[in-house]
Enzyme design. Structure first.
Site, PDB file in Angstrom:
ATOM      1  N   TYR A 163       0.832  -1.196   0.000  1.00  0.00           N
ATOM      2  CA  TYR A 163       0.000   0.000   0.000  1.00  0.00           C
ATOM      3  C   TYR A 163       0.873   1.254   0.000  1.00  0.00           C
ATOM      4  O   TYR A 163       1.907   1.289   0.675  1.00  0.00           O
ATOM      5  CB  TYR A 163      -0.891   0.037   1.247  1.00  0.00           C
ATOM      6  CG  TYR A 163      -1.846  -1.115   1.374  1.00  0.00           C
ATOM      7  CD1 TYR A 163      -3.195  -0.968   1.073  1.00  0.00           C
ATOM      8  CD2 TYR A 163      -1.398  -2.372   1.828  1.00  0.00           C
ATOM      9  CE1 TYR A 163      -4.085  -2.013   1.217  1.00  0.00           C
ATOM     10  CE2 TYR A 163      -2.285  -3.426   1.961  1.00  0.00           C
ATOM     11  CZ  TYR A 163      -3.618  -3.245   1.659  1.00  0.00           C
ATOM     12  OH  TYR A 163      -4.497  -4.298   1.789  1.00  0.00           O
ATOM     13  N   HIS A 190      -6.106   1.772  -1.119  1.00  0.00           N
ATOM     14  CA  HIS A 190      -6.165   0.418  -1.654  1.00  0.00           C
ATOM     15  C   HIS A 190      -4.736  -0.039  -1.972  1.00  0.00           C
ATOM     16  O   HIS A 190      -3.846   0.774  -2.197  1.00  0.00           O
ATOM     17  CB  HIS A 190      -7.012   0.362  -2.931  1.00  0.00           C
ATOM     18  CG  HIS A 190      -8.472   0.558  -2.680  1.00  0.00           C
ATOM     19  ND1 HIS A 190      -9.263  -0.394  -2.064  1.00  0.00           N
ATOM     20  CD2 HIS A 190      -9.303   1.599  -2.963  1.00  0.00           C
ATOM     21  CE1 HIS A 190     -10.501   0.037  -1.983  1.00  0.00           C
ATOM     22  NE2 HIS A 190     -10.554   1.258  -2.513  1.00  0.00           N
ATOM     23  N   LYS A 246      -4.647  -4.330  -9.843  1.00  0.00           N
ATOM     24  CA  LYS A 246      -3.402  -4.136  -9.120  1.00  0.00           C
ATOM     25  C   LYS A 246      -2.256  -4.648  -9.984  1.00  0.00           C
ATOM     26  O   LYS A 246      -2.451  -5.532 -10.828  1.00  0.00           O
ATOM     27  CB  LYS A 246      -3.415  -4.875  -7.773  1.00  0.00           C
ATOM     28  CG  LYS A 246      -4.595  -4.508  -6.890  1.00  0.00           C
ATOM     29  CD  LYS A 246      -4.546  -5.220  -5.572  1.00  0.00           C
ATOM     30  CE  LYS A 246      -5.871  -5.073  -4.819  1.00  0.00           C
ATOM     31  NZ  LYS A 246      -6.319  -3.678  -4.661  1.00  0.00           N
TER      32      LYS A 246
END
Length: 302
Positions: free
Chosen positions: A238, A246, A277
């Protein structure tokens, strides 16, 4: 110095101040696994104790920020004095939880008293959902006016303050319900002098070494790191506190001397795309002193 407790190979902290200090000052997130005293039947928000990743423990231990202890379970029975102290402690903890619940319930009842009064009125008038629907379809306008007058008369008969007192009295009755406290049994009371310092043995294997060096390198770069098991990775990274941000990266630790199957690369690439991601593969250099990173990006073709 923060004290961490080793139990069956896992490291915990039960102290709220230590938890806050670890998170705010050292960017150690861990994982809360306990239930909240005032919301014990939900699992969206958890409380103490907090269990730490082995990489987190090693990092803190290297920097001499924590001490690791364990408590040996005694083979002898507790004395009556210890049992009594244990019972008093458990009772105090329970009553504190009751007080927290009562205050929260009191706030809820006070804020919803208008809805409670309205429900009482409708019950007195027999204006349930089904009856109200039939009433609207079949009754004449004259009957509606008569019903409205009766409604106003019944409204005057409902004492708002008395109804609020009745609801609050139900909360006060919780003090008499102390059977839960009485059923607790004492086994042992742990004192600070019973704590035994222990040596922390991690990392041991080459895989653990890779994981730890990856964790430490990312931590030194200013990131917050948590376990990545729920995404099939080693770590989630993070840019700030996970409460506010997020995760940006899914980190998978891979041995540079072992080939990664093409199917695994495809699976990781598609996983990163589906959860939005970046998948990052981490490995060690030939001398084992530098952590190398390689990102993956999935490009679909049609």
């Amino acid at each position: 110095m923060i004290t961490l407790t080793l139990i069956n190979g896992k490291v915990y902290t039960w102290n709220a101040d230590d938890w806050q200090k670890l998170r705010e000052e050292y960017r150690i997130v861990g994982a809360l696994i306990g239930c909240l005293a005032h919301l014990p039947r939900q699992d969206s928000f958890l409380g103490l104790p907090m269990v730490l990743l082995p990489e987190e423990v090693t990092l803190l231990h290297e920097q001499k920020l924590v001490r690791l202890v364990s408590y040996s379970f005694p083979s002898y029975a507790s004395s009556n004095a210890v049992r009594q102290k244990f019972q008093e402690y458990r009772k105090t903890m329970y009553m504190q939880q009751v007080e927290c619940f009562k205050e929260e319930r009191k706030r809820q009842v006070t804020s919803m008293i208008d809805h409670i009064v309205e429900g009482k009125r409708r019950k007195l008038l027999g204006l349930g959902h089904k009856r109200k629907k039939a009433h609207n379809e079949n009754e004449s306008s004259v009957q509606d006016q008569s019903q409205s007058k009766n409604y106003e008369m019944d409204t005057d008969h409902i004492d708002r303050e008395a109804l609020l007192r009745d609801e609050l009295d139900k909360i006060k009755c919780m003090d008499e319900n102390s059977t839960l406290v009485q059923t607790f049994t004492a086994s042992v009371w742990l004192y600070e002098e019973d704590a035994t310092p222990v040596e922390w043995q991690y990392p041991v294997t080459s895989t653990e070494t890779l994981r730890y060096k990856t964790f430490k390198d990312l931590w030194e770069k200013g990131y917050y790191i948590t376990g990545g098991q729920k995404f099939g990775a080693d770590f989630l990274v993070y840019p700030g506190d996970p409460i506010k941000f997020h995760a940006q990266f899914l980190v998978v630790c891979t041995d540079s001397n072992e080939a990664l199957p093409a199917t695994d690369l495809v699976a990781l690439g598609r996983l990163g795309t589906s959860v939005r991601k970046t998948v990052v593969l981490s490995s060690l250099s030939d001398d084992g002193n530098t952590v190398l990173y390689q990102s993956l990006k999935w490009n679909a073709t049609f």
